[in-house]
Motif scaffolding. Structure first.
Motif, PDB file in Angstrom:
ATOM      1  N   SER A 151     -50.678  26.004 -17.550  1.00  0.00           N
ATOM      2  CA  SER A 151     -51.806  26.600 -16.840  1.00  0.00           C
ATOM      3  C   SER A 151     -52.364  27.836 -17.524  1.00  0.00           C
ATOM      4  N   GLN A 152     -51.707  28.327 -18.567  1.00  0.00           N
ATOM      5  CA  GLN A 152     -52.101  29.606 -19.156  1.00  0.00           C
ATOM      6  C   GLN A 152     -53.493  29.557 -19.771  1.00  0.00           C
ATOM      7  N   SER A 153     -53.876  28.434 -20.377  1.00  0.00           N
ATOM      8  CA  SER A 153     -55.161  28.392 -21.070  1.00  0.00           C
ATOM      9  C   SER A 153     -56.336  28.421 -20.110  1.00  0.00           C
ATOM     10  N   LYS A 154     -56.092  28.286 -18.807  1.00  0.00           N
ATOM     11  CA  LYS A 154     -57.176  28.332 -17.826  1.00  0.00           C
ATOM     12  C   LYS A 154     -57.443  29.743 -17.336  1.00  0.00           C
ATOM     13  N   LEU A 155     -56.584  30.679 -17.737  1.00  0.00           N
ATOM     14  CA  LEU A 155     -56.725  32.048 -17.270  1.00  0.00           C
ATOM     15  C   LEU A 155     -57.876  32.749 -17.975  1.00  0.00           C
ATOM     16  N   ILE A 156     -58.392  33.808 -17.333  1.00  0.00           N
ATOM     17  CA  ILE A 156     -59.433  34.598 -17.984  1.00  0.00           C
ATOM     18  C   ILE A 156     -58.821  35.539 -19.015  1.00  0.00           C
ATOM     19  N   ASP A 157     -57.521  35.677 -18.969  1.00  0.00           N
ATOM     20  CA  ASP A 157     -56.837  36.563 -19.913  1.00  0.00           C
ATOM     21  C   ASP A 157     -57.036  36.072 -21.350  1.00  0.00           C
ATOM     22  N   THR A 158     -56.945  37.001 -22.288  1.00  0.00           N
ATOM     23  CA  THR A 158     -56.863  36.636 -23.702  1.00  0.00           C
ATOM     24  C   THR A 158     -55.421  36.259 -23.980  1.00  0.00           C
ATOM     25  N   CYS A 159     -55.200  35.027 -24.403  1.00  0.00           N
ATOM     26  CA  CYS A 159     -53.850  34.500 -24.591  1.00  0.00           C
ATOM     27  C   CYS A 159     -53.609  34.224 -26.065  1.00  0.00           C
ATOM     28  N   VAL A 160     -52.491  34.739 -26.597  1.00  0.00           N
ATOM     29  CA  VAL A 160     -52.077  34.468 -27.968  1.00  0.00           C
ATOM     30  C   VAL A 160     -50.826  33.599 -27.910  1.00  0.00           C
ATOM     31  N   LEU A 161     -50.898  32.407 -28.512  1.00  0.00           N
ATOM     32  CA  LEU A 161     -49.771  31.487 -28.557  1.00  0.00           C
ATOM     33  C   LEU A 161     -49.132  31.591 -29.936  1.00  0.00           C
ATOM     34  N   ASP A 162     -47.939  32.159 -29.976  1.00  0.00           N
ATOM     35  CA  ASP A 162     -47.202  32.342 -31.225  1.00  0.00           C
ATOM     36  C   ASP A 162     -46.569  31.002 -31.609  1.00  0.00           C
ATOM     37  N   MET A 163     -47.024  30.443 -32.745  1.00  0.00           N
ATOM     38  CA  MET A 163     -46.594  29.116 -33.187  1.00  0.00           C
ATOM     39  C   MET A 163     -45.517  29.196 -34.266  1.00  0.00           C
ATOM     40  N   ALA A 164     -44.799  30.303 -34.331  1.00  0.00           N
ATOM     41  CA  ALA A 164     -43.836  30.516 -35.418  1.00  0.00           C
ATOM     42  C   ALA A 164     -42.834  29.381 -35.557  1.00  0.00           C
ATOM     43  N   TYR A 165     -42.409  28.815 -34.418  1.00  0.00           N
ATOM     44  CA  TYR A 165     -41.333  27.818 -34.469  1.00  0.00           C
ATOM     45  C   TYR A 165     -41.790  26.403 -34.166  1.00  0.00           C
ATOM     46  N   GLU A 166     -43.091  26.212 -33.971  1.00  0.00           N
ATOM     47  CA  GLU A 166     -43.576  24.848 -33.730  1.00  0.00           C
ATOM     48  C   GLU A 166     -43.288  23.915 -34.913  1.00  0.00           C
ATOM     49  N   PRO A 167     -43.472  24.357 -36.175  1.00  0.00           N
ATOM     50  CA  PRO A 167     -43.125  23.466 -37.287  1.00  0.00           C
ATOM     51  C   PRO A 167     -41.634  23.155 -37.382  1.00  0.00           C
ATOM     52  N   LEU A 168     -40.801  23.939 -36.710  1.00  0.00           N
ATOM     53  CA  LEU A 168     -39.346  23.742 -36.737  1.00  0.00           C
ATOM     54  C   LEU A 168     -38.842  23.168 -35.412  1.00  0.00           C
ATOM     55  N   ARG A 169     -39.726  22.563 -34.663  1.00  0.00           N
ATOM     56  CA  ARG A 169     -39.340  21.928 -33.400  1.00  0.00           C
ATOM     57  C   ARG A 169     -38.471  20.714 -33.701  1.00  0.00           C
ATOM     58  N   LEU A 170     -37.292  20.650 -33.090  1.00  0.00           N
ATOM     59  CA  LEU A 170     -36.368  19.539 -33.283  1.00  0.00           C
ATOM     60  C   LEU A 170     -36.304  18.614 -32.070  1.00  0.00           C
ATOM     61  N   GLU A 171     -36.743  19.112 -30.934  1.00  0.00           N
ATOM     62  CA  GLU A 171     -36.706  18.341 -29.692  1.00  0.00           C
ATOM     63  C   GLU A 171     -37.915  18.705 -28.846  1.00  0.00           C
ATOM     64  N   GLY A 172     -38.161  17.910 -27.801  1.00  0.00           N
ATOM     65  CA  GLY A 172     -39.196  18.234 -26.840  1.00  0.00           C
ATOM     66  C   GLY A 172     -40.600  18.027 -27.370  1.00  0.00           C
ATOM     67  N   ARG A 173     -41.567  18.401 -26.534  1.00  0.00           N
ATOM     68  CA  ARG A 173     -42.989  18.269 -26.869  1.00  0.00           C
ATOM     69  C   ARG A 173     -43.701  19.572 -26.541  1.00  0.00           C
ATOM     70  N   PRO A 174     -44.776  19.899 -27.283  1.00  0.00           N
ATOM     71  CA  PRO A 174     -45.547  21.103 -26.956  1.00  0.00           C
ATOM     72  C   PRO A 174     -46.177  20.987 -25.565  1.00  0.00           C
ATOM     73  N   SER A 175     -46.274  22.100 -24.869  1.00  0.00           N
ATOM     74  CA  SER A 175     -46.910  22.108 -23.554  1.00  0.00           C
ATOM     75  C   SER A 175     -48.428  22.025 -23.649  1.00  0.00           C
ATOM     76  N   PHE A 176     -48.988  22.531 -24.758  1.00  0.00           N
ATOM     77  CA  PHE A 176     -50.436  22.521 -24.946  1.00  0.00           C
ATOM     78  C   PHE A 176     -50.866  21.298 -25.745  1.00  0.00           C
ATOM     79  N   ASP A 177     -51.928  20.642 -25.315  1.00  0.00           N
ATOM     80  CA  ASP A 177     -52.562  19.629 -26.160  1.00  0.00           C
ATOM     81  C   ASP A 177     -53.610  20.311 -27.029  1.00  0.00           C
ATOM     82  N   GLY A 178     -54.289  19.539 -27.874  1.00  0.00           N
ATOM     83  CA  GLY A 178     -55.253  20.125 -28.801  1.00  0.00           C
ATOM     84  C   GLY A 178     -56.373  20.876 -28.108  1.00  0.00           C
TER      85      GLY A 178
END
Length: 341
Positions: A151-178
């Motif tokens: 739900s964070q991307s629907k907020l009026i807040d300025t949101c920064v998503l730190d993707m430092a470990y997304e390339p090293l994801r070993l399990e699970g799926r990202p919560s955000f789609d494109g």
């Protein structure tokens, strides 16, 4: 009288310390399969006799094509930490007052906010007033999904998503789609995934909005000339190539196997291991790590104490090869026995 300088717990990091780099360094989350050969070759071939293009025109276009965004949305940064400090300064410069952080997070988010006099909120309910909101997934130090991220991307807040470990994801799926990612700032630091954390280079992708464009303008105005040099350019250009991406995909298979072994080993020591989607995880140790840290360091082993993350009693362990895992087990067992006497 000379006053001794003290270091805040929020400035603590994994990796080398005053004694240099530990031989078996579990305290850093760099890809232990690395370094990536194609990136290493590009670093050796980098022309350090000339300045890079100050506009990073070719680099921006290449990064934009890789992510499927417009080149003008790409912001080049000296490192993730440099961008964290710069966007915090730009936020304050634009009249922002609040910064919202996850319950447990990388210390530089708070350090940058405090340096600019911003009010820091932890795991707060969204407010009507605009807030600079930091998120990281997989999160640090837990390597888990951020709660309520969908739900964070629907907020009026300025949101920064730190993707430092997304390339090293070993399990699970990202919560955000494109589409959701396009509505938040994305911060990418591929040096971890490439196993080359000593090369400092990062970039961010701005959201598609008028508010983001105004903040991006302030970011560019606050940027030093040439935030990254020839080697940083080489890293960023090469990591998006087919050869590096293929190597990364293969390395994830190895890391998954190592991670399973490492969790089993830690559990054999009586540790309580928390779930994680990334190439690291947290564990509660029977004996507090600070009591054994010096003896472990003498044996070439270093862990990351999680007290500075707000998790006292826990350590964070990057996944290392089985040989290093065995050294950890033997060194911990010796140190724990010695501590009992």
């Amino acid at each position: 009288m000379t006053q001794e300088r003290t270091i805040s717990s929020h400035s603590l990091h994994g990796g080398p310390d005053e004694a240099g780099a530990a031989q078996h360094d579990f305290s850093t989350n760099s890809n232990a399969v690395g370094p990536c050969p194609s990136v290493q070759a590009a670093l050796r071939a980098a022309d350090a006799t000339h300045y890079p293009d100050p506009g990073y025109t070719s680099l921006r276009r290449a990064l934009a094509a890789f992510h499927g965004v417009a080149a003008e949305r790409v912001v080049i940064a000296a490192s993730a930490s440099e961008f964290i400090h710069r966007i915090s300064a730009a936020w304050a410069q634009g009249g922002g007052q609040d910064v919202c952080l996850p319950a447990h997070s990388y210390g530089d988010y708070e350090r940058a906010a405090s340096a600019r006099g911003l009010h820091v909120l932890r795991n707060a309910v969204p407010r009507a007033a605009a807030t600079l909101r930091w998120l990281c997934e997989p999160s640090s130090p837990l390597g888990q999904p951020e709660g309520g991220l969908e739900s964070q991307s629907k907020l009026i807040d300025t949101c920064v998503l730190d993707m430092a470990y997304e390339p090293l994801r070993l399990e699970g799926r990202p919560s955000f789609d494109g589409a959701q990612r396009n509505r938040v700032w994305q911060l990418w630091t591929p040096n971890k995934a490439m196993g080359l954390t000593g090369v400092r280079a990062a970039y961010a992708i701005a959201p598609e909005s008028d508010e983001a464009a105004a903040l991006q303008l302030r970011l560019e105005q606050l940027s030093p000339s040439w935030p990254i040099g020839a080697h940083g350019v080489a890293l960023l250009e090469t990591w998006i190539g087919d050869e590096a991406q293929s190597w990364l995909a293969q390395s994830l298979h190895t890391l998954r196997a190592w991670k399973a072994q490492q969790r089993t080993l830690c559990e054999s020591l009586g540790w309580q291991c928390l779930p994680s989607d990334a190439n690291f995880f947290c564990a509660r140790t029977g004996v507090p790590y600070p009591k054994l840290a010096a003896e472990l360091r003498a044996a070439g082993v270093k862990l990351r104490d999680c007290a500075s993350f707000g998790l006292p009693g826990y350590v964070r362990l990057g996944v290392l090869p089985p040989q290093s895992q065995q050294v950890l087990k033997e060194a911990w067992t010796r140190a724990a026995v010695a501590a009992e006497h």
